[in-house]
Design a protein around this motif. Structure first.
Motif, mmCIF file in Angstrom:
data_model
loop_
_atom_site.group_PDB
_atom_site.id
_atom_site.type_symbol
_atom_site.label_atom_id
_atom_site.label_comp_id
_atom_site.label_asym_id
_atom_site.label_seq_id
_atom_site.Cartn_x
_atom_site.Cartn_y
_atom_site.Cartn_z
ATOM 1 N N PRO A 1 0.837 -1.210 0.000
ATOM 2 C CA PRO A 1 0.000 0.000 0.000
ATOM 3 C C PRO A 1 0.869 1.257 0.000
ATOM 4 C CG PRO A 1 -0.750 -1.576 1.645
ATOM 5 C CD PRO A 1 0.559 -2.076 1.162
ATOM 6 N N ASP A 2 0.574 2.195 -0.890
ATOM 7 C CA ASP A 2 1.413 3.390 -0.997
ATOM 8 C C ASP A 2 1.194 4.356 0.161
ATOM 9 O OD1 ASP A 2 -1.062 4.410 -1.653
ATOM 10 O OD2 ASP A 2 -0.577 4.836 -3.737
ATOM 11 N N TRP A 3 0.203 4.101 1.031
ATOM 12 C CA TRP A 3 0.014 4.962 2.204
ATOM 13 C C TRP A 3 0.859 4.501 3.388
ATOM 14 C CZ3 TRP A 3 -3.821 2.131 -0.172
ATOM 15 C CH2 TRP A 3 -4.258 0.974 0.477
ATOM 16 N N VAL A 4 1.527 3.363 3.238
ATOM 17 C CA VAL A 4 2.484 2.913 4.248
ATOM 18 C C VAL A 4 3.817 3.601 3.978
ATOM 19 C CG1 VAL A 4 3.738 0.919 5.145
ATOM 20 C CG2 VAL A 4 1.323 0.706 4.522
ATOM 21 N N PRO A 5 4.510 4.115 4.997
ATOM 22 C CA PRO A 5 5.781 4.812 4.787
ATOM 23 C C PRO A 5 6.762 3.980 3.958
ATOM 24 C CG PRO A 5 5.073 5.086 7.055
ATOM 25 C CD PRO A 5 4.123 4.116 6.427
ATOM 26 N N GLU A 6 7.506 4.663 3.098
ATOM 27 C CA GLU A 6 8.404 3.978 2.174
ATOM 28 C C GLU A 6 9.443 3.128 2.903
ATOM 29 O OE1 GLU A 6 11.129 4.957 -1.772
ATOM 30 O OE2 GLU A 6 10.652 6.563 -0.360
ATOM 31 N N GLU A 7 9.947 3.610 4.058
ATOM 32 C CA GLU A 7 10.979 2.849 4.748
ATOM 33 C C GLU A 7 10.459 1.492 5.219
ATOM 34 O OE1 GLU A 7 9.363 5.806 7.894
ATOM 35 O OE2 GLU A 7 9.811 5.781 5.742
ATOM 36 N N ILE A 8 9.145 1.404 5.482
ATOM 37 C CA ILE A 8 8.561 0.121 5.873
ATOM 38 C C ILE A 8 8.303 -0.739 4.641
ATOM 39 C CG2 ILE A 8 6.566 -0.991 6.961
ATOM 40 C CD1 ILE A 8 6.364 1.386 8.817
ATOM 41 N N ARG A 9 7.829 -0.119 3.562
ATOM 42 C CA ARG A 9 7.558 -0.872 2.342
ATOM 43 C C ARG A 9 8.819 -1.504 1.769
ATOM 44 N NH1 ARG A 9 5.852 2.757 -1.656
ATOM 45 N NH2 ARG A 9 5.771 4.586 -0.314
ATOM 46 N N LEU A 10 9.962 -0.848 1.954
ATOM 47 C CA LEU A 10 11.214 -1.343 1.386
ATOM 48 C C LEU A 10 11.877 -2.415 2.246
ATOM 49 C CD1 LEU A 10 12.791 1.975 0.060
ATOM 50 C CD2 LEU A 10 11.606 0.194 -1.238
ATOM 51 N N MET A 11 11.371 -2.633 3.460
ATOM 52 C CA MET A 11 11.953 -3.652 4.334
ATOM 53 C C MET A 11 11.630 -5.056 3.842
ATOM 54 S SD MET A 11 11.145 -2.391 8.220
ATOM 55 C CE MET A 11 12.064 -1.093 9.029
ATOM 56 N N LYS A 12 12.521 -5.984 4.133
ATOM 57 C CA LYS A 12 12.218 -7.399 3.956
ATOM 58 C C LYS A 12 11.312 -7.857 5.102
ATOM 59 C CE LYS A 12 16.772 -8.373 1.949
ATOM 60 N NZ LYS A 12 18.040 -9.133 2.127
ATOM 61 N N GLY A 13 10.669 -9.006 4.923
ATOM 62 C CA GLY A 13 9.808 -9.525 5.986
ATOM 63 C C GLY A 13 10.562 -9.752 7.280
ATOM 64 N N SER A 14 11.812 -10.233 7.182
ATOM 65 C CA SER A 14 12.610 -10.465 8.378
ATOM 66 C C SER A 14 12.953 -9.159 9.078
ATOM 67 C CB SER A 14 13.893 -11.213 8.015
ATOM 68 O OG SER A 14 14.648 -10.485 7.049
ATOM 69 N N GLU A 15 13.119 -8.085 8.310
ATOM 70 C CA GLU A 15 13.436 -6.775 8.897
ATOM 71 C C GLU A 15 12.224 -6.192 9.606
ATOM 72 O OE1 GLU A 15 16.877 -5.278 5.759
ATOM 73 O OE2 GLU A 15 14.765 -4.944 5.280
ATOM 74 N N ARG A 16 11.046 -6.372 9.020
ATOM 75 C CA ARG A 16 9.828 -5.908 9.697
ATOM 76 C C ARG A 16 9.611 -6.679 10.990
ATOM 77 N NH1 ARG A 16 7.620 -6.682 4.445
ATOM 78 N NH2 ARG A 16 7.725 -4.782 3.209
ATOM 79 N N LEU A 17 9.856 -7.986 10.933
ATOM 80 C CA LEU A 17 9.711 -8.806 12.136
ATOM 81 C C LEU A 17 10.686 -8.342 13.213
ATOM 82 C CD1 LEU A 17 8.681 -11.213 13.752
ATOM 83 C CD2 LEU A 17 10.292 -12.662 12.494
ATOM 84 N N GLU A 18 11.916 -8.096 12.838
ATOM 85 C CA GLU A 18 12.912 -7.649 13.803
ATOM 86 C C GLU A 18 12.496 -6.329 14.452
ATOM 87 O OE1 GLU A 18 17.700 -7.465 13.917
ATOM 88 O OE2 GLU A 18 16.778 -6.271 12.337
#
Length: 232
Positions: free
Chosen positions: A27-44
């Protein structure tokens, strides 16, 4: 928790999964730094913050949808997890909680309804509670649950995490300084505070140390469970 839901039936599961990655649009309303993360990075990030950030789900962010920010979950039996990962492009990174926890915080299962019924939800300010079954996809493969987060809050803390789901038994969240000591005296410090002898003690996030870890076995198409601390 001061109440419990009834026992899940054979087509249901007690567990709800918050997947941090999937193949597909972001979703483009999610901040770009979160959209560019890998799944493991979001989990961390979630493991360190111990909070889930909330954003309007697909459809709920449309103009006039009246949808609130939500944390989204998939109700999923062990057998269905293989189906979601193999055919619906979810990736096995995320956290696991229960129906009771999410329901107790004000969350629940979404309604899968025709487009005209979804419009009624939107008119009543409940656009985040309904998913349209129009088009070629009914979206019912994941049995989605949502936990609305009232404005102006942007995140929520879950009182219980049952397990951490990862795709690789060799993966670990990065260590960070969790405490400080005086290297000369050995006394604990509140922080470095300009002390030239301050020594950091680095460790994994608390949740990683204290929560069971479920590793997805791609060949066997199931999770392998590890006790808390076993993968530290």
């Amino acid at each position: 928790m001061d109440y419990e839901l009834g026992a899940p039936g054979p087509a249901q599961s007690e567990y709800l999964y918050h997947f941090t990655d999937r193949v597909g649009d972001r979703p483009d309303w999610v901040p770009e730094e979160i959209r560019l993360m890998k799944g493991s990075e979001r989990l961390e990030a979630i493991l360190w913050e111990e909070r889930f950030r909330a954003f309007p789900p697909f459809g709920a962010a449309d103009s006039g949808a009246s949808g609130k920010r939500c944390v989204c979950f998939s109700e999923c039996s062990p057998e269905q997890m293989a189906f979601l990962i193999q055919w619906w492009r979810f990736r096995p990174w995320g956290l696991v909680t229960t129906r009771e926890v999410v329901n107790g915080l004000g969350g629940g299962a979404v309604a899968y309804v025709p487009p005209e019924v979804q419009q009624s939800f939107r008119r009543w300010g409940l656009g985040h509670w309904a998913v349209s079954t129009g088009s070629k996809n009914s979206w019912m493969h994941e049995r989605e649950w949502r936990l609305p987060v009232p404005s102006p809050a942007e995140s929520v803390k879950l009182p219980e995490v049952v397990a951490i789901l990862v795709a690789d038994a060799g993966w670990r969240p990065r260590r960070r300084a969790v405490a400080w000591t005086d290297g000369e005296s050995g006394d604990p410090l509140a922080g470095p505070g300009g002390n030239p002898f301050a020594v950091p003690f680095e460790d994994h996030p608390r949740l990683w140390r204290e929560t069971p870890v479920w590793v997805w076995d791609k060949d066997a198409q199931r999770v392998v469970e590890y006790k808390p601390g076993a993968l530290c």
